[in-house]
Write a protein that holds these residues in place. Sequence first.
Motif, PDB file in Angstrom:
ATOM      1  N   ASP A 189       0.810  -1.208   0.000  1.00 62.32           N
ATOM      2  CA  ASP A 189       0.000   0.000   0.000  1.00 62.32           C
ATOM      3  C   ASP A 189       0.851   1.269   0.000  1.00 62.32           C
ATOM      4  O   ASP A 189       0.421   2.308  -0.509  1.00 62.32           O
ATOM      5  N   GLY A 190       2.058   1.207   0.546  1.00 61.16           N
ATOM      6  CA  GLY A 190       2.922   2.381   0.519  1.00 61.16           C
ATOM      7  C   GLY A 190       3.302   2.778  -0.897  1.00 61.16           C
ATOM      8  O   GLY A 190       3.250   3.953  -1.262  1.00 61.16           O
ATOM      9  N   VAL A 191       3.669   1.784  -1.709  1.00 56.63           N
ATOM     10  CA  VAL A 191       3.992   2.048  -3.105  1.00 56.63           C
ATOM     11  C   VAL A 191       2.749   2.534  -3.844  1.00 56.63           C
ATOM     12  O   VAL A 191       2.814   3.428  -4.691  1.00 56.63           O
ATOM     13  N   ALA A 192       1.591   1.960  -3.515  1.00 54.05           N
ATOM     14  CA  ALA A 192       0.338   2.362  -4.171  1.00 54.05           C
ATOM     15  C   ALA A 192       0.047   3.836  -3.929  1.00 54.05           C
ATOM     16  O   ALA A 192      -0.298   4.580  -4.856  1.00 54.05           O
ATOM     17  N   LEU A 193       0.171   4.281  -2.672  1.00 51.56           N
ATOM     18  CA  LEU A 193      -0.089   5.689  -2.365  1.00 51.56           C
ATOM     19  C   LEU A 193       0.851   6.600  -3.135  1.00 51.56           C
ATOM     20  O   LEU A 193       0.438   7.635  -3.669  1.00 51.56           O
ATOM     21  N   ARG A 194       2.116   6.220  -3.190  1.00 51.66           N
ATOM     22  CA  ARG A 194       3.102   7.062  -3.868  1.00 51.66           C
ATOM     23  C   ARG A 194       2.817   7.144  -5.366  1.00 51.66           C
ATOM     24  O   ARG A 194       2.879   8.210  -5.962  1.00 51.66           O
ATOM     25  N   HIS A 195       2.494   5.990  -5.978  1.00 54.38           N
ATOM     26  CA  HIS A 195       2.262   5.983  -7.420  1.00 54.38           C
ATOM     27  C   HIS A 195       0.963   6.680  -7.794  1.00 54.38           C
ATOM     28  O   HIS A 195       0.921   7.463  -8.744  1.00 54.38           O
ATOM     29  N   ARG A 196      -0.122   6.382  -7.078  1.00 60.81           N
ATOM     30  CA  ARG A 196      -1.399   6.935  -7.524  1.00 60.81           C
ATOM     31  C   ARG A 196      -1.470   8.446  -7.329  1.00 60.81           C
ATOM     32  O   ARG A 196      -2.228   9.116  -8.020  1.00 60.81           O
ATOM     33  N   THR A 197      -0.660   8.971  -6.409  1.00 64.62           N
ATOM     34  CA  THR A 197      -0.645  10.421  -6.229  1.00 64.62           C
ATOM     35  C   THR A 197       0.002  11.108  -7.424  1.00 64.62           C
ATOM     36  O   THR A 197      -0.244  12.292  -7.664  1.00 64.62           O
ATOM     37  N   LYS A 198       0.803  10.378  -8.197  1.00 64.15           N
ATOM     38  CA  LYS A 198       1.348  10.942  -9.429  1.00 64.15           C
ATOM     39  C   LYS A 198       0.232  11.370 -10.382  1.00 64.15           C
ATOM     40  O   LYS A 198       0.401  12.307 -11.165  1.00 64.15           O
ATOM     41  N   PHE A 199      -0.894  10.651 -10.345  1.00 58.70           N
ATOM     42  CA  PHE A 199      -1.951  10.841 -11.343  1.00 58.70           C
ATOM     43  C   PHE A 199      -3.207  11.495 -10.781  1.00 58.70           C
ATOM     44  O   PHE A 199      -4.140  11.765 -11.530  1.00 58.70           O
ATOM     45  N   VAL A 200      -3.256  11.744  -9.472  1.00 58.21           N
ATOM     46  CA  VAL A 200      -4.449  12.342  -8.888  1.00 58.21           C
ATOM     47  C   VAL A 200      -4.688  13.721  -9.489  1.00 58.21           C
ATOM     48  O   VAL A 200      -5.810  14.222  -9.522  1.00 58.21           O
ATOM     49  N   TRP A 201      -3.638  14.331 -10.030  1.00 59.28           N
ATOM     50  CA  TRP A 201      -3.763  15.628 -10.702  1.00 59.28           C
ATOM     51  C   TRP A 201      -4.719  15.536 -11.883  1.00 59.28           C
ATOM     52  O   TRP A 201      -5.441  16.496 -12.190  1.00 59.28           O
ATOM     53  N   VAL A 202      -4.722  14.410 -12.576  1.00 56.63           N
ATOM     54  CA  VAL A 202      -5.629  14.199 -13.702  1.00 56.63           C
ATOM     55  C   VAL A 202      -7.018  13.825 -13.198  1.00 56.63           C
ATOM     56  O   VAL A 202      -8.039  14.315 -13.700  1.00 56.63           O
ATOM     57  N   LEU A 203      -7.073  12.994 -12.180  1.00 61.09           N
ATOM     58  CA  LEU A 203      -8.350  12.507 -11.653  1.00 61.09           C
ATOM     59  C   LEU A 203      -9.220  13.649 -11.151  1.00 61.09           C
ATOM     60  O   LEU A 203     -10.442  13.629 -11.342  1.00 61.09           O
ATOM     61  N   VAL A 204      -8.634  14.646 -10.487  1.00 60.43           N
ATOM     62  CA  VAL A 204      -9.457  15.732  -9.939  1.00 60.43           C
ATOM     63  C   VAL A 204     -10.150  16.517 -11.047  1.00 60.43           C
ATOM     64  O   VAL A 204     -11.257  17.041 -10.846  1.00 60.43           O
ATOM     65  N   LEU A 205      -9.529  16.604 -12.216  1.00 57.85           N
ATOM     66  CA  LEU A 205     -10.182  17.300 -13.330  1.00 57.85           C
ATOM     67  C   LEU A 205     -11.471  16.602 -13.731  1.00 57.85           C
ATOM     68  O   LEU A 205     -12.501  17.242 -13.962  1.00 57.85           O
ATOM     69  N   VAL A 206     -11.421  15.277 -13.816  1.00 57.17           N
ATOM     70  CA  VAL A 206     -12.618  14.518 -14.184  1.00 57.17           C
ATOM     71  C   VAL A 206     -13.642  14.561 -13.059  1.00 57.17           C
ATOM     72  O   VAL A 206     -14.847  14.740 -13.291  1.00 57.17           O
ATOM     73  N   ALA A 207     -13.172  14.433 -11.830  1.00 58.25           N
ATOM     74  CA  ALA A 207     -14.082  14.379 -10.685  1.00 58.25           C
ATOM     75  C   ALA A 207     -14.898  15.651 -10.539  1.00 58.25           C
ATOM     76  O   ALA A 207     -16.096  15.600 -10.209  1.00 58.25           O
ATOM     77  N   PHE A 208     -14.284  16.802 -10.778  1.00 56.46           N
ATOM     78  CA  PHE A 208     -14.980  18.069 -10.582  1.00 56.46           C
ATOM     79  C   PHE A 208     -15.592  18.616 -11.869  1.00 56.46           C
ATOM     80  O   PHE A 208     -15.991  19.777 -11.914  1.00 56.46           O
ATOM     81  N   SER A 209     -15.707  17.775 -12.893  1.00 54.15           N
ATOM     82  CA  SER A 209     -16.275  18.240 -14.157  1.00 54.15           C
ATOM     83  C   SER A 209     -17.795  18.132 -14.196  1.00 54.15           C
ATOM     84  O   SER A 209     -18.421  18.587 -15.153  1.00 54.15           O
ATOM     85  N   LEU A 210     -18.399  17.535 -13.178  1.00 53.36           N
ATOM     86  CA  LEU A 210     -19.852  17.348 -13.167  1.00 53.36           C
ATOM     87  C   LEU A 210     -20.555  18.689 -13.074  1.00 53.36           C
ATOM     88  O   LEU A 210     -20.224  19.542 -12.261  1.00 53.36           O
ATOM     89  N   ARG A 211     -21.578  18.869 -13.911  1.00 54.68           N
ATOM     90  CA  ARG A 211     -22.392  20.078 -13.871  1.00 54.68           C
ATOM     91  C   ARG A 211     -23.851  19.687 -13.715  1.00 54.68           C
ATOM     92  O   ARG A 211     -24.261  18.601 -14.087  1.00 54.68           O
TER      93      ARG A 211
END
Length: 417
Positions: A376-398
Amino acid sequence: MFPLFTLLSLLAIFTILHKMQAEFGGSTLLITYISVVLKLVVGLANNTFGPLPGADVDAVNFEATGLQLAAAWEWTGIKFLPFTARYAYSNFLGLLFYVDGYNVLLVPLVNTAFTTFAAYNILLAAKILGFDRRKIFLIAVVLAINPIILLYSAVPMREAPIYAVIALFFRVLMSQPRRPSVITNPTLLISIAVAIYLHIGLAALALILLAWAADVTISIKAIARPLNALVFVFLAVVLAFLLNTDFIQSIPRVARLLDSATGSISFESLASAQEAKSRGEGAYVYPENIIGIPVIDQAFAAFYMTIRLIFSPFLWEISGASGATLIKLGDLALQLALHFMAIRSLRTRDGHDPMAFLYAGYLLLCLIFGLNTVNDGVALRHRTKFVWVLVLVAFSLRKRQRRRTNHVVTGGQWPKS
């Protein structure tokens, strides 16, 4: 020694903050200021009381190797470690220490400059995609208070420059038309080259660029279309070829996925890799030969490791209550919320929408990095690399979705909420 990188980092931070105020207003500026201060505090704490929990043994080794390089260069001149070396990122740290000398704020300042640049690019991408000020402020909050981003923006790891490169890549990509000429964009090509130097897995950005240039639409129905099916098969063949090259198979720290007895992928072999990683028995290599593995085994492993990256820690793996556990659970809750918001948004969008493309790109990166996610430590480190992209999709709902035929909001004007 003249503190060149220290001064450049301070100049970069204040320049970006000034631009952020002009683009997004005082509220977003304030939350970014708070983020900058928090990162510097975490960096000081790591140097004074550390290494902090979760800072990773790599952070200690990267810094130690960087200091050794800087000391050696005083006698030998600058000689970088080879690109494929385990601690090649220490070349950058060595350069910082060689020019500025060592001080406790140097690495946190440089990393904070990278991360602030990353946040600015993601907010610009949100504006390009038509987000209103409220959505952009919420994205800034998520990026500012994320504890994993705070940690890896303050310790001597390569995460902060990776954040910056990924954010720049996707911001520029979202501003470009979906046509073949986009593959000649120098910023995108330089971003990919730097990203590959930082982590070989980021070569997947080249596939994302090719898919954007080919105007690949992302939906179940779209995949059945002849051109898209052909592109999908082509990318799968390219990926399979790359995984079978001697170069890829010789790269350390890639999880061994084959069961030695059966030659196939199984939960037992994955668990064995996880156990070896948890004992610190470091370097992983690809199986000597992955040709001939049944497609179902490959699909199973890809699905399992991608899910592991996105949703670690699994609840049955939590052994006790601690500060690190609370941080992991908090990050998991954030991931679940962001994915729920993203999927809810995508329900009202067609396959040509840039949000569908961004989410597919995010999942591709999770798949690639999932193959090296064995705890899980490696998972947290890796997935945070891409959370920058995920937040764009997450907050795109209108509340009222408008079907788009173009991915760019012309004129750079704020949309009406």
